[in-house]
Design a protein around this motif. Structure first.
Motif, short mmCIF file in Angstrom:
data_model
loop_
_atom_site.label_atom_id
_atom_site.label_comp_id
_atom_site.label_asym_id
_atom_site.label_seq_id
_atom_site.Cartn_x
_atom_site.Cartn_y
_atom_site.Cartn_z
N LYS A 154 -11.11 -3.15 9.68
CA LYS A 154 -9.81 -2.71 10.19
C LYS A 154 -8.74 -3.79 10.04
CE LYS A 154 -10.50 1.01 13.34
NZ LYS A 154 -9.96 1.58 14.56
N LEU A 155 -9.16 -5.01 9.85
CA LEU A 155 -8.24 -6.11 9.56
C LEU A 155 -8.02 -6.21 8.04
CD1 LEU A 155 -6.72 -8.64 10.64
CD2 LEU A 155 -8.87 -9.88 10.34
N GLY A 156 -9.10 -6.06 7.27
CA GLY A 156 -9.02 -6.24 5.82
C GLY A 156 -8.39 -5.10 5.07
N LEU A 157 -8.60 -3.88 5.52
CA LEU A 157 -8.10 -2.73 4.78
C LEU A 157 -6.57 -2.67 4.71
CD1 LEU A 157 -9.25 -0.35 3.17
CD2 LEU A 157 -9.00 1.02 5.24
N PRO A 158 -5.84 -2.85 5.83
CA PRO A 158 -4.38 -2.84 5.72
C PRO A 158 -3.86 -4.00 4.87
CG PRO A 158 -5.06 -2.69 8.02
CD PRO A 158 -6.29 -2.92 7.22
N LEU A 159 -4.55 -5.15 4.95
CA LEU A 159 -4.16 -6.28 4.13
C LEU A 159 -4.36 -5.96 2.64
CD1 LEU A 159 -3.27 -9.22 3.84
CD2 LEU A 159 -5.66 -9.87 4.18
N ALA A 160 -5.46 -5.32 2.32
CA ALA A 160 -5.71 -4.93 0.92
C ALA A 160 -4.64 -3.94 0.46
CB ALA A 160 -7.10 -4.30 0.81
N HIS A 161 -4.33 -2.98 1.29
CA HIS A 161 -3.33 -1.95 0.93
C HIS A 161 -1.96 -2.59 0.70
CE1 HIS A 161 -1.79 2.13 0.72
NE2 HIS A 161 -0.79 1.73 1.47
N LEU A 162 -1.55 -3.42 1.62
CA LEU A 162 -0.24 -4.07 1.49
C LEU A 162 -0.20 -4.98 0.27
CD1 LEU A 162 2.58 -4.43 2.61
CD2 LEU A 162 1.66 -6.14 4.20
N SER A 163 -1.27 -5.69 0.02
CA SER A 163 -1.34 -6.58 -1.15
C SER A 163 -1.21 -5.79 -2.45
CB SER A 163 -2.65 -7.37 -1.14
OG SER A 163 -2.70 -8.24 -0.04
N LEU A 164 -1.82 -4.61 -2.49
CA LEU A 164 -1.68 -3.76 -3.68
C LEU A 164 -0.22 -3.34 -3.88
CD1 LEU A 164 -4.85 -1.50 -3.32
CD2 LEU A 164 -4.33 -3.01 -5.26
N HIS A 165 0.47 -3.04 -2.79
CA HIS A 165 1.88 -2.66 -2.88
C HIS A 165 2.74 -3.80 -3.42
CE1 HIS A 165 2.68 1.37 -1.47
NE2 HIS A 165 1.80 1.21 -0.50
#
Length: 167
Positions: A154-165
């Motif tokens: 739950k910490l890593g997934l939003p970070l991954a998503h934002l990094s892709l953006h």
């Protein structure tokens, strides 16, 4: 582990070490994306959680034995869809891992992906509660002092998503 490949081509080669090329490529690509976004310090717990979440997404988006991980816009859009906030990412990961186990095409790539999923699922971290926000809180900043325990994904997934953006 028994050798899957010694050259990354997916075939069995006599007596060499198993080289989990698909997983290593996914992890390398995830690390590149996270470092380019520069949202968290490399080596931090947040970076590791984002790296594993994104590597799992990249790796499990590919069909076993499929083409190498590319950076085409279509692939990035697919990764963005899988990591989006409203998507059921954990069940998707579990289903994809189970499908690979059932297909018997596991090898060292599957072992590393399963280990990453176990770490993300079973490691709990204290972080700001982003899910506890209400519509009234929409305009106010997150109070990072109000922290809760949550699984690392739950910490890593939003970070991954934002990094892709931000790539």
């Amino acid at each position: 582990m028994r050798p899957e490949s010694t050259n990354g081509a997916g075939g069995t080669s006599g007596g060499g070490l198993a080289v989990p090329m698909a997983w290593l490529c996914a992890e390398y690509l995830a690390d590149e994306v996270l470092r380019a976004a520069a949202l968290v310090a490399p080596g931090s717990l947040e970076h590791r959680a984002g790296l594993q979440a994104l590597a799992l997404t990249v790796h499990l988006s590919e069909e076993p034995g499929g083409p190498a991980h590319g950076r085409s816009a279509g692939r990035i859009d697919e990764w963005l869809r899988h990591t989006a906030y409203d998507r059921p990412w954990p069940p998707w990961v579990e289903e994809r891992l189970a499908a690979r186990r059932a297909a018997g095409g596991g090898g060292p790539d599957l072992a590393l992906a399963e280990a990453a999923w176990r770490r993300l699922r079973d490691t709990w971290v204290r972080a700001a509660d982003l899910d506890g926000r209400t519509a009234d809180d929409a305009g106010s900043p997150v109070d990072e002092d109000e922290q809760i325990w949550l699984p690392a994904w739950k910490l890593g997934l939003p970070l991954a998503h934002l990094s892709l953006h931000l790539r």
